[in-house]
Design a protein around this motif. Structure first.
Motif, PDB file in Angstrom:
ATOM      1  N   VAL A 179      11.660  23.109  12.708  1.00 28.87           N
ATOM      2  CA  VAL A 179      11.001  21.803  12.663  1.00 28.87           C
ATOM      3  C   VAL A 179       9.522  21.954  13.000  1.00 28.87           C
ATOM      4  N   GLY A 180       9.222  22.763  14.005  1.00 24.39           N
ATOM      5  CA  GLY A 180       7.831  22.954  14.410  1.00 24.39           C
ATOM      6  C   GLY A 180       6.983  23.591  13.330  1.00 24.39           C
ATOM      7  N   SER A 181       7.581  24.479  12.540  1.00 32.31           N
ATOM      8  CA  SER A 181       6.825  25.150  11.482  1.00 32.31           C
ATOM      9  C   SER A 181       6.825  24.362  10.177  1.00 32.31           C
ATOM     10  N   ARG A 182       7.545  23.263  10.155  1.00 30.52           N
ATOM     11  CA  ARG A 182       7.681  22.405   8.974  1.00 30.52           C
ATOM     12  C   ARG A 182       8.491  23.079   7.873  1.00 30.52           C
ATOM     13  N   ALA A 183       9.211  24.157   8.200  1.00 31.54           N
ATOM     14  CA  ALA A 183      10.124  24.751   7.233  1.00 31.54           C
ATOM     15  C   ALA A 183      11.231  23.769   6.888  1.00 31.54           C
ATOM     16  N   LEU A 184      11.611  22.945   7.860  1.00 30.63           N
ATOM     17  CA  LEU A 184      12.594  21.898   7.660  1.00 30.63           C
ATOM     18  C   LEU A 184      12.067  20.598   8.253  1.00 30.63           C
ATOM     19  N   THR A 232       4.257  28.399  12.897  1.00 28.85           N
ATOM     20  CA  THR A 232       4.204  28.507  11.441  1.00 28.85           C
ATOM     21  C   THR A 232       5.479  29.224  10.997  1.00 28.85           C
ATOM     22  N   PRO A 233       5.788  29.247   9.705  1.00 30.41           N
ATOM     23  CA  PRO A 233       6.995  29.968   9.277  1.00 30.41           C
ATOM     24  C   PRO A 233       7.034  31.428   9.706  1.00 30.41           C
ATOM     25  N   THR A 234       5.895  32.126   9.656  1.00 28.68           N
ATOM     26  CA  THR A 234       5.900  33.525  10.088  1.00 28.68           C
ATOM     27  C   THR A 234       6.183  33.629  11.585  1.00 28.68           C
TER      28      THR A 234
END
Length: 613
Positions: A46-51, A386-388
């Motif tokens: 959620v924090g990385s906006r992946a979902l 971030t996603p990484t």
């Protein structure tokens, strides 16, 4: 073990009421496990906006339920986590002692669940494992005095306490170096997209290799131990190597048969999983335009979005498979004592299917109702994800949990502690200022408080219920106390009206809020707009004075200075968008930067007008 319906007519009314309330407490504990521990799996996504939050809740609920229902153990130790040592051959372990254990486990579940409710209300991620351990320690202390015996295995408690430091530290270390490798090898290269096209499949191999090992040993441990064939895991949870000698082949010999704890068959299976995943990612990357932005993610981050979601789904599945026992393990022991004719506690208890369904559903409902509270703390309040970075954190946590689960350690490590430590680790990879240690410090304090808080609560409930040796009177006392406890918890939640988050709870605990390092790109964009407005106002003052025949020099200089301030803010904003990538869900980064440029032109025009005067 008979079903609950078969005992409906044979139980005494008092016992039936106590069992019904114990099941409600068990469901309440399972609900809290889902509400608090789900952040371990999905908070970083959620924090990385992946979902999105809705997607994370749905995925977490599915995988948590699947792990809890399909992969949990069918038999559980009645004395949970090995914290209590009970000699079941000792005549002391009679019906009275067994009934006290049953009441004690009900009190431990209620105390642990109440502590988890408090923590979740304030958005604090705490350990459900250590909470129930604290409740059992409290019960053990009271039973030692009441029955004049020694029950608590302090040698088992010591590694649990040590894991408060060891698991977050190891998780942070693995996550730090994982992200550091990604940063140096891909993100900081001259052509990161091109570099990631061939390096990402290579990085996928160790990721899926670890997940393959962990899936066999951690998440599907109960499944493999139930296998009738010459399986991977024996009845004590230790690894079994693939040994031809055991399969009856004459003359065969395996030098690792006596000592191996990581068998060759499991290594091969994990390697196959890793190779297939790497190959699949390689072919996928050949078919997509990595430079095309999707939901604001740049090419490199798009790759790690999927890797992060996969690792998060594994953590959710493994968490459901393992932490389900924190709720239904004590309840299985309670059910064994209260439903059996002799009322005798045994070393192991079968877990009925309806109890598995109750715990699994409770976890899933907890995810869907209150899970978002702790998700926000894990994903947004400690450091920017971030996603990484989210992938590195999930990989570090999964690896650490696997290491502590190996037979040479076998420590009941907290998924919460491990993943929070991993999040801090990836934050430190961007510099110490990237981590909000004020929030992390208070989270760590709540970890330390989990065991004594749950222990104190269980002691209070148990002592209040067991005033004498009359089991019927004690059962009646517990029947009266439990509803009062539920009412008290509900009233406390109702009285704390409004939304409470960790940053609100900690706002007066020292430090300042809204520091420069914590601002978002939109907040900086607003600051830039204010600087542009200030530039235009100075320009208007200069024009007005010039038209009135007054000296506009001072306002002209003020216009120039304000435009310079706007330029500096714009430069910082560009770096913020480039490095932190917090633009994504709301607007693409190119669109956002184009909007900043258009806004900055207003200040440029104002400065040009002032200079023409």
């Amino acid at each position: 073990m008979k079903s609950i319906l078969e005992y409906h007519h044979s139980m005494e009314p008092l016992t039936m009421m106590l069992v019904a309330l114990a099941l409600i407490v068990c469901a309440y504990m399972a609900w809290n496990i889902g509400a608090n521990d789900v952040a371990n799996a999905m908070g970083t996504s959620v924090g990385s906006r992946a979902l999105t939050l809705k997607q994370a809740v749905i995925i977490a609920a599915i995988f948590e339920f699947s792990g809890a229902f399909f992969a949990g153990d069918a038999v559980t130790d009645t004395v949970r986590k090995g914290i209590l040592t009970v000699d079941f051959l000792d005549p002391m372990v009679d019906e009275v002692f067994s009934f006290d254990i049953a009441l004690g486990f009900i009190a431990a579940m209620m105390a642990a669940a109440t502590w988890l409710t408090i923590a979740t209300r304030f958005g604090l991620p705490v350990s459900t494992t250590h909470s129930i351990i604290g409740g059992i320690i409290g019960i053990g202390l009271v039973l030692e005095v009441k029955h004049n015996t020694s029950l608590i295995n302090w040698d088992k408690v010591q590694p649990v306490v040590m894991s408060w430091v060891a698991s977050p530290l190891l998780g942070a270390t693995i996550a730090f170096f994982s992200y550091w490798i990604i940063k140096k090898s891909i993100l900081e290269s001259e052509k990161p997209e091109d570099r990631s096209m061939w390096l990402a499949p290579i990085l996928a191999f160790p990721t899926f290799f670890v997940l393959g090992i962990a899936l066999q040993f951690k998440a599907l441990k109960g499944f493999f131990s139930r296998a009738e064939s010459n399986g991977w895991i024996d009845d004590k949870g230790a690894w079994l190597p693939y040994n031809p000698k055991d399969s009856g082949i004459p003359g065969s010999w395996n030098p690792l048969a006596e000592t191996a704890w990581l068998p060759l068959n499991s290594v091969i299976l994990a390697a196959v999983i890793g190779a297939l995943a790497s190959l699949a990612l390689y072919f996928v990357l050949r078919r997509i335009d990595i430079k095309e932005e999707v939901r604001g993610f740049r090419g490199v981050e798009r790759i790690f979005v999927w890797l992060q979601i996969i690792t998060a789904a594994y953590v959710a599945f493994a968490h459901g498979a393992n932490d389900r026992s924190n709720a239904i393990g004590p309840m299985a022991a309670v059910w064994q004592v209260l439903s059996s004719e002799g009322g005798q506690l045994l070393e192991e208890a079968d877990v009925p299917l309806w109890l598995v369904l109750l715990g699994s559903a409770g976890i899933a409902i907890g995810v869907m109702t209150w899970g978002w509270r702790v998700m926000e703390t894990i994903g947004k309040k400690i450091t920017d994800i971030t996603p990484t970075r989210g992938f590195a954190a999930e990989f570090g946590a999964a690896t650490t949990i696997l290491i502590f689960s190996m037979p040479f350690l076998a420590v009941p490590v907290s998924t919460t502690h491990t993943l929070v430590g991993a999040v801090v680790g990836v934050g430190l990879a961007g510099g110490a200022k990237a981590v909000d240690f004020r929030v992390f410090g208070k989270i760590a304090a709540s970890w330390v408080a989990s065991v004594p808080a749950a222990a104190f609560g269980s002691i209070v409930l148990f002592v209040a219920a067991t005033q004498g040796s009359d089991t019927d009177a004690n059962a009646l006392n517990m029947i009266v106390i439990l509803p009062i406890s539920f009412i008290a918890v509900g009233y406390a939640i109702w009285k704390s009206s409004g939304e409470i988050h960790v940053e609100d709870a900690l706002s007066d605990a020292g430090g300042t809020s809204g520091e420069e390092d914590d601002v978002t790109p939109f907040e900086v964009f607003h600051s830039h707009a204010q600087a542009v407005e200030k530039t235009v106002n100075h320009m208007l003052d200069a024009v007005n004075k010039a038209c009135d025949g007054e000296d506009p020099s001072e306002d002209i200089q003020a216009t120039i200075d304000s435009e310079l301030d706007a330029d500096n803010i714009k430069a910082g904003l560009r770096e913020l968008v480039k490095e932190d990538m917090r633009i994504g869900l709301q607007v693409k980064s190119d669109d956002f930067l184009h909007m900043v440029t258009r806004q900055d032109r207003i200040a440029d025009y104002a400065q040009n007008v002032a200079e023409q005067l």
